[in-house]
Design an enzyme around this catalytic site. Structure first.
Site, PDB file in Angstrom:
ATOM      1  N   THR A  47       0.874  -1.185   0.000  1.00  0.00           N
ATOM      2  CA  THR A  47       0.000   0.000   0.000  1.00  0.00           C
ATOM      3  C   THR A  47       0.903   1.225   0.000  1.00  0.00           C
ATOM      4  OG1 THR A  47      -0.058   0.342   2.391  1.00  0.00           O
ATOM      5  CG2 THR A  47      -1.626  -1.259   1.496  1.00  0.00           C
ATOM      6  N   ASP A  48       0.298   2.403  -0.108  1.00  0.00           N
ATOM      7  CA  ASP A  48       1.108   3.628  -0.078  1.00  0.00           C
ATOM      8  C   ASP A  48       1.845   3.770   1.246  1.00  0.00           C
ATOM      9  OD1 ASP A  48       0.315   4.179  -2.592  1.00  0.00           O
ATOM     10  OD2 ASP A  48      -1.232   5.642  -2.020  1.00  0.00           O
ATOM     11  N   CYS A  49       1.177   3.351   2.337  1.00  0.00           N
ATOM     12  CA  CYS A  49       1.812   3.500   3.653  1.00  0.00           C
ATOM     13  C   CYS A  49       2.647   2.280   4.046  1.00  0.00           C
ATOM     14  CB  CYS A  49       0.768   3.812   4.714  1.00  0.00           C
ATOM     15  SG  CYS A  49      -0.750   2.864   4.547  1.00  0.00           S
ATOM     16  N   TYR A  50       2.329   1.125   3.468  1.00  0.00           N
ATOM     17  CA  TYR A  50       3.080  -0.111   3.731  1.00  0.00           C
ATOM     18  C   TYR A  50       3.515  -0.703   2.392  1.00  0.00           C
ATOM     19  CZ  TYR A  50       1.228   0.185   8.469  1.00  0.00           C
ATOM     20  OH  TYR A  50       0.930   0.604   9.737  1.00  0.00           O
ATOM     21  N   PRO A  51       4.587  -0.177   1.788  1.00  0.00           N
ATOM     22  CA  PRO A  51       4.898  -0.522   0.400  1.00  0.00           C
ATOM     23  C   PRO A  51       5.459  -1.930   0.190  1.00  0.00           C
ATOM     24  CG  PRO A  51       6.559   0.961   1.311  1.00  0.00           C
ATOM     25  CD  PRO A  51       5.482   0.848   2.343  1.00  0.00           C
TER      26      PRO A  51
END
Ligand code: SF4
Ligand code: SF4
Lengths: 402, 136
Positions: free
Chosen positions: A138-142
């Site tokens: 994800t954007d926060c957990y790439p």
């Protein structure tokens, strides 16, 4: 003379509490009489050590750099899948989990040599565990991939959380069919070739407090070699079953959900277990202290194996189809003698839980209390009793029609 | 007397009723313990023996048995209990065909009498914590 838990805790603090195990108390009452013992003894300790399937541990492994969100991805610990459906780095490992490539019962009976219970045993024993994970990013957990060793001493939390343990009595398993059965109750030989039973009888926690007068939510216990707490009734908690005059259920009845810090525990009391043809599980050690608040409560703890009855259930067909299948009723004294008579046949018996280890648990708990390092808690709420209206329901299966 | 061996003897049907083992003592000076004896459904005789004596006598005895038509297998597998892993539950007691596991009624511990073990292997996978180990 009634006591309170606070009074008992004062005595524990002062090093003056009198503590005996649930098998010691039986002879003590025979020698001295119930009245005297109820005054003298403050706590009776119980114990059990057997396979308990609805067990597992949740872990918080710490954030990686860059960050990864395991929730919604896949996580394996030593090739055994863990449940990844929470926040970024929380996972739950169940005792029955199996590696994807385990042949299971394709080679019958499956051996089930390694699963979730074994990973928990190794984790508790301080061994490094191989974690392999994939995530969607994800954007926060790439991050999408993680391969690392983890060790219990490095991760933030490791908590044992078992939602059905320490069954209050249980089926005694037999097999009247003409073929060997491989079950969660062990190997059952054909034509009533053997009988397996599973509780520690007169030492077992809930059999010493049949109406849950002292054991409840918030009770502090011995769990896996450390301390833990009862958090709830166990799933399938079913208090309203036939009981003997002494109040002891004659069928599987109550159960407890328990929680505790895995970091304090030991592999001696959490043992990875393989049931041939059935699966992997874990053998869990649990000990519950019973405060002797009155003569009535003492009387419950003096129950002997001869006074605890259980139903012999036929696993050769009836059990599978949710039929009662009761082919006899026996007591634990008979079971422990090594032979019981069922349907006119003398059948050898074997236990699945360990009585000597249960004695050891009750003794350790007793020593903890005597040395002042373990005190008692007042339950916040009692476990649901026979008047709670709980009825154990079968599945209401309804066909899905499109 | 230092020499001892465990062997499995298979007797063909025609030899089942002959006093073959008896001659091992009389003619070859061997001592023996019968660990198991049975006649299988197809009437082959099966016997597990522990033989003790001088090595040369043992070898002569084996030669005699072979000539008489007895098939011999060494019992070289050894079953050992890992004491660390055994929880003394007792699940093995009703599994073992030779009664090698005994419950101590006082301590409730399970004793493993390895002299009774035939290394059949049944307990290995039936033991829940896998405390029984097969060594070759
Ligand atoms: S089944 Fe295994 S753990 Fe249980 S008593 Fe036998 S050898 Fe020990
Ligand atoms: S290997 Fe066979 S004979 Fe030996 S102890 Fe196990 S079950 Fe008994």
């Amino acid at each position: 003379m009634a006591k309170t838990i606070e009074e008992i805790n004062e005595k524990i603090k002062a090093g003056k509490a009198v503590v005996v195990t649930a098998d010691e108390v039986i002879d003590l009452v025979k020698q001295k009489g119930a009245k005297k013992v109820a005054q003298e003894v403050d706590v009776v300790t119980t114990g059990t050590f057997g396979p308990m399937c609805s067990s597992g541990a949740y872990l918080n492994i710490g954030h990686s750099k860059p960050r990864i969100k395991l929730g919604g991805g896949r996580v394996y610990l030593n090739d055994v899948p863990a449940y990844a459906a929470f926040a970024a780095i929380d996972i739950y490992l169940g005792a029955n989990a199996l590696p994807d490539d385990d042949p299971r019962n394709r080679v019958y009976p499956g051996e089930f040599n390694y699963g979730g219970g074994h990973v928990i045993e190794e984790l508790v024993g301080g061994k490094d565990i191989r974690l392999i994970a994939t995530a969607y990013g994800t954007d926060c957990y790439p991050r999408k991939k993680l391969e690392t060793w983890i060790n219990i001493k490095d991760i933030n939390e490791a908590v044992l959380f078992n939602f059905r343990n320490a069954y209050q009595n249980y089926n005694v398993a037999a097999n009247t069919s003409n073929k060997t059965l491989y079950t969660y109750m062990g190997v059952l030989k054909p034509n009533l070739g053997n009988i397996n039973y599973s509780t520690t009888g007169q030492l077992s926690p809930l059999l010493n407090d049949p109406y849950y007068k002292t054991i409840g939510i918030g009770t502090k216990i011995f769990l896996g070699g450390g301390t833990g707490f009862i958090t709830w009734q166990g799933t399938q908690h079913n208090p309203d079953v036939p009981r003997s005059e002494n109040g002891v259920p004659k069928r599987g009845a109550g159960a407890i959900a328990v929680i505790g810090d895995l970091k304090q525990m030991s592999p001696r009391w959490l043992v990875g277990t393989s049931m041939l043809g059935y699966g992997c599980t874990i053998t869990v050690g649990i000990g519950v202290p019973i405060p002797i608040l009155s003569e009535e409560i003492l009387a419950y703890t003096t129950v002997t194996d001869d006074e605890i009855f259980a139903a012999v259930i036929d696993y050769g067909g009836a059990y599978q189809n949710l039929q009662p299948g009761i082919i006899g009723e026996v007591n634990y004294g008979q079971l422990r003698s090594g032979r019981v008579v069922v349907q006119g046949k003398e059948v050898p018996t074997a236990s699945l839980s360990s009585y000597p280890r249960a004695v050891e648990i009750a003794t350790i708990l007793k020593e903890w209390i005597l040395s002042g390092k373990f005190w008692l808690t007042q339950p916040v709420v009692p476990l649901p009793g026979i008047d709670s209206g709980i009825i154990l329901k079968p599945l209401n299966e309804r066909p899905i029609e499109e | 007397m230092a020499f001892s061996r465990r062997i499995v003897l298979h007797f063909p049907r025609r030899l089942v009723n002959r006093p073959i083992v008896y001659r091992l003592i009389r003619d070859f000076n061997l001592e023996f313990n019968i660990l198991k004896a049975s006649v299988t459904p197809d009437e082959e005789g099966l016997m597990v023996l522990e033989l003790k004596g001088k090595q040369e006598d043992y070898e002569k005895g084996i030669e005699y048995l072979t000539k008489a038509g007895v098939r011999i297998q060494p019992l070289s597998r050894n079953v050992i209990r890992n004491e660390e892993r055994c929880t003394h539950c007792g699940a093995c007691i009703t599994i073992c065909p030779t009664g090698a596991f005994k419950l101590d009624f006082v301590t409730r511990e399970v004793k493993f009498c390895d002299e009774k073990c035939l290394a059949c292997g049944l307990c290995i996978k039936a033991c829940p914590p896998r405390a029984m180990e097969l060594h070759f």
